[in-house]
Motif scaffolding. Sequence first.
Motif, short mmCIF file in Angstrom:
data_model
loop_
_atom_site.label_atom_id
_atom_site.label_comp_id
_atom_site.label_asym_id
_atom_site.label_seq_id
_atom_site.Cartn_x
_atom_site.Cartn_y
_atom_site.Cartn_z
N GLY A 62 0.79 -1.22 0.00
CA GLY A 62 0.00 0.00 0.00
C GLY A 62 0.82 1.27 0.00
N LYS A 63 2.13 1.14 0.03
CA LYS A 63 3.01 2.31 0.03
C LYS A 63 3.44 2.64 -1.40
CE LYS A 63 2.93 2.70 4.49
NZ LYS A 63 2.14 1.51 4.86
N THR A 64 3.99 3.82 -1.57
CA THR A 64 4.35 4.30 -2.90
C THR A 64 5.86 4.42 -3.05
OG1 THR A 64 4.38 6.64 -2.33
CG2 THR A 64 2.24 5.67 -2.88
N LEU A 65 6.29 4.67 -4.27
CA LEU A 65 7.72 4.85 -4.52
C LEU A 65 8.27 6.07 -3.79
CD1 LEU A 65 7.83 4.05 -8.33
CD2 LEU A 65 8.64 2.61 -6.46
N VAL A 66 7.43 7.04 -3.54
CA VAL A 66 7.85 8.21 -2.74
C VAL A 66 8.17 7.78 -1.32
CG1 VAL A 66 7.10 10.41 -1.79
CG2 VAL A 66 6.61 9.87 -4.17
N ASP A 67 7.38 6.83 -0.79
CA ASP A 67 7.58 6.35 0.58
C ASP A 67 8.78 5.42 0.71
OD1 ASP A 67 5.09 7.56 1.29
OD2 ASP A 67 4.02 5.75 0.59
N LEU A 68 9.17 4.79 -0.39
CA LEU A 68 10.11 3.67 -0.33
C LEU A 68 11.44 3.98 0.36
CD1 LEU A 68 10.86 0.77 -0.92
CD2 LEU A 68 11.40 1.42 -3.27
N PRO A 69 12.12 5.07 0.07
CA PRO A 69 13.41 5.30 0.75
C PRO A 69 13.31 5.31 2.27
CG PRO A 69 13.19 6.75 -1.14
CD PRO A 69 11.85 6.11 -0.96
N ASP A 70 12.27 5.90 2.82
CA ASP A 70 12.12 5.92 4.28
C ASP A 70 11.79 4.54 4.83
OD1 ASP A 70 12.66 8.63 4.45
OD2 ASP A 70 10.55 9.22 4.33
N ILE A 71 10.93 3.79 4.12
CA ILE A 71 10.59 2.43 4.57
C ILE A 71 11.82 1.53 4.50
CG2 ILE A 71 9.11 0.43 4.15
CD1 ILE A 71 7.10 2.35 2.86
N TYR A 72 12.61 1.72 3.48
CA TYR A 72 13.83 0.93 3.32
C TYR A 72 14.73 1.04 4.55
CZ TYR A 72 18.50 -0.24 1.43
OH TYR A 72 19.76 -0.76 1.22
N GLU A 73 14.87 2.23 5.08
CA GLU A 73 15.70 2.42 6.27
C GLU A 73 15.14 1.62 7.44
OE1 GLU A 73 18.61 3.89 6.43
OE2 GLU A 73 18.47 4.35 4.28
N GLN A 74 13.83 1.47 7.53
CA GLN A 74 13.22 0.68 8.59
C GLN A 74 13.40 -0.82 8.33
OE1 GLN A 74 11.98 2.14 11.41
NE2 GLN A 74 12.82 3.96 10.41
N ILE A 75 13.27 -1.22 7.07
CA ILE A 75 13.43 -2.63 6.72
C ILE A 75 14.86 -3.10 6.99
CG2 ILE A 75 13.50 -4.21 4.73
CD1 ILE A 75 11.06 -2.81 3.63
N LEU A 76 15.83 -2.23 6.78
CA LEU A 76 17.22 -2.60 7.02
C LEU A 76 17.45 -3.04 8.47
CD1 LEU A 76 19.27 0.09 5.05
CD2 LEU A 76 19.03 -2.34 4.51
N LYS A 77 16.64 -2.55 9.38
CA LYS A 77 16.80 -2.90 10.79
C LYS A 77 16.39 -4.36 11.09
CE LYS A 77 15.93 1.88 12.23
NZ LYS A 77 15.01 2.79 12.97
N LEU A 78 15.71 -5.00 10.12
CA LEU A 78 15.23 -6.36 10.32
C LEU A 78 16.32 -7.40 10.08
CD1 LEU A 78 11.82 -6.12 8.38
CD2 LEU A 78 12.18 -5.85 10.86
N THR A 79 17.30 -7.08 9.25
CA THR A 79 18.27 -8.08 8.83
C THR A 79 19.49 -8.12 9.75
OG1 THR A 79 19.64 -8.85 6.99
CG2 THR A 79 19.41 -6.46 7.23
N PRO A 80 20.09 -9.29 9.95
CA PRO A 80 21.34 -9.38 10.73
C PRO A 80 22.56 -8.92 9.94
CG PRO A 80 20.74 -11.55 9.95
CD PRO A 80 19.60 -10.64 9.56
N PHE A 81 22.40 -8.68 8.64
CA PHE A 81 23.52 -8.31 7.80
C PHE A 81 23.65 -6.79 7.70
CE2 PHE A 81 22.20 -12.43 5.64
CZ PHE A 81 23.10 -13.19 6.40
N ARG A 82 24.87 -6.31 7.58
CA ARG A 82 25.15 -4.88 7.50
C ARG A 82 25.19 -4.44 6.03
NH1 ARG A 82 29.06 -7.20 10.22
NH2 ARG A 82 30.59 -6.67 8.61
N VAL A 83 24.74 -3.23 5.78
CA VAL A 83 24.85 -2.65 4.44
C VAL A 83 25.62 -1.33 4.49
CG1 VAL A 83 22.76 -3.75 3.58
CG2 VAL A 83 22.64 -1.46 4.58
N LYS A 84 25.99 -0.89 5.66
CA LYS A 84 26.71 0.39 5.80
C LYS A 84 28.02 0.15 6.53
CE LYS A 84 22.44 3.10 6.06
NZ LYS A 84 21.66 4.09 6.83
#
Length: 381
Positions: free
Chosen positions: A359-381
């Motif tokens: 239900g989210k849009t491409l405008v929302d995606l960058p902010d949601i992505y930052e939240q999704i990154l918190k779910l994984t045990p792997f680092r991306v930064k």
Amino acid sequence: MCGTYDNGISQTAGKEGGAELIHYIVGKNLGHLNPCVANISKFRNISSEEVKIFAYSHTHEWLKSNLTDTEIHDAVHFRKGADQLLNADLLIHDWRDEVKETKNQRKGQGPIIGGIYHSDLSVSDDDTDWTTKFKQQIRAVSQRSTDIFFHINLTQPKEIPELTTLYMPIPIIARDINMQQAQVKSRLGIPADEPFILVQMGGGIGKFRYRYMDEWYEKINQLEIQYRIVVAGQLGGVNFPFNPKIVQAPLFENGRELVNAADLVISKPGMGILMDCISTGTPLLSLPADTKEREVKNMMLKELAGEESCVAEHDMPLLELAARIKQMISQKDHYNQAFSKVPQNGAEIVAQSMKMLSGKTLVDLPDIYEQILKLTPFRVK
């Protein structure tokens, strides 16, 4: 981190359609179908939103046996046009390059398109031109067919790829086990205390059927070892004249339960069987690769196991194959320890991500992505 994400839309564009569902496109064979079932099952635990599956016709019966009350459509529809696919709150695929056409036809802000795939993407001195080409191919597919790429890894990625799509490394996807080992053996007609070796050649459907399947079936058929041999069922059935001592298993609704009951698995290379063996701690003797993708899977297995003997050689004599089987079964603790280092909660992460993205849009995606990154045990930064 993973490139600069550009959603390519104006901030004032409107999302088309008003459906309250997720479209999930899945591939032809069990290495894709089992993760699909795992992801949707976990999603159902946290959301009541409907999921509509687009799958190839030969898989419908198997999918229905695993996902009751789920709407399943033939995959041919997603190749005819994007209209019905884009009338959803979220589009997920595993792993269909054809979705690039849908992405190109999309207008407005959504739906977001997520893709799930597996393979080591980092290129090293161990790579051949063959495997390097495959890794480059996966990067290209991810960029043209996804907005967010859920990339299955065994361990922390050696390299965070620079992509135009958002990169989300996740652990392996493993289905829940509901059948005890004794129940599996009972279904096979084997005594509960009798060990067995599982031979698994994948789905056996389509042009990517394992090229050396019959050659290795013939070797297995002639083996003289103390262990019972069980040949796993396939979506299209197994057509080979095995000797009467070999048990031909039915096609299990959850193949991980069959793997969990085995003492050793002999299999064509593939991510599905690799994830099942890792998640159950079952030693895996992988057969020689016949494609660049399968060669990468064998490289991943050898690196994780820390030795070369887990991959069979071409033209391996029967006596050597029997000796290798005995060796690997004796090293079960070693494989269990090596495999235990791999996190297994990929399905839970995909399910939570689906809920966050729907239900989210491409405008929302960058902010949601930052939240999704918190779910994984792997680092991306």
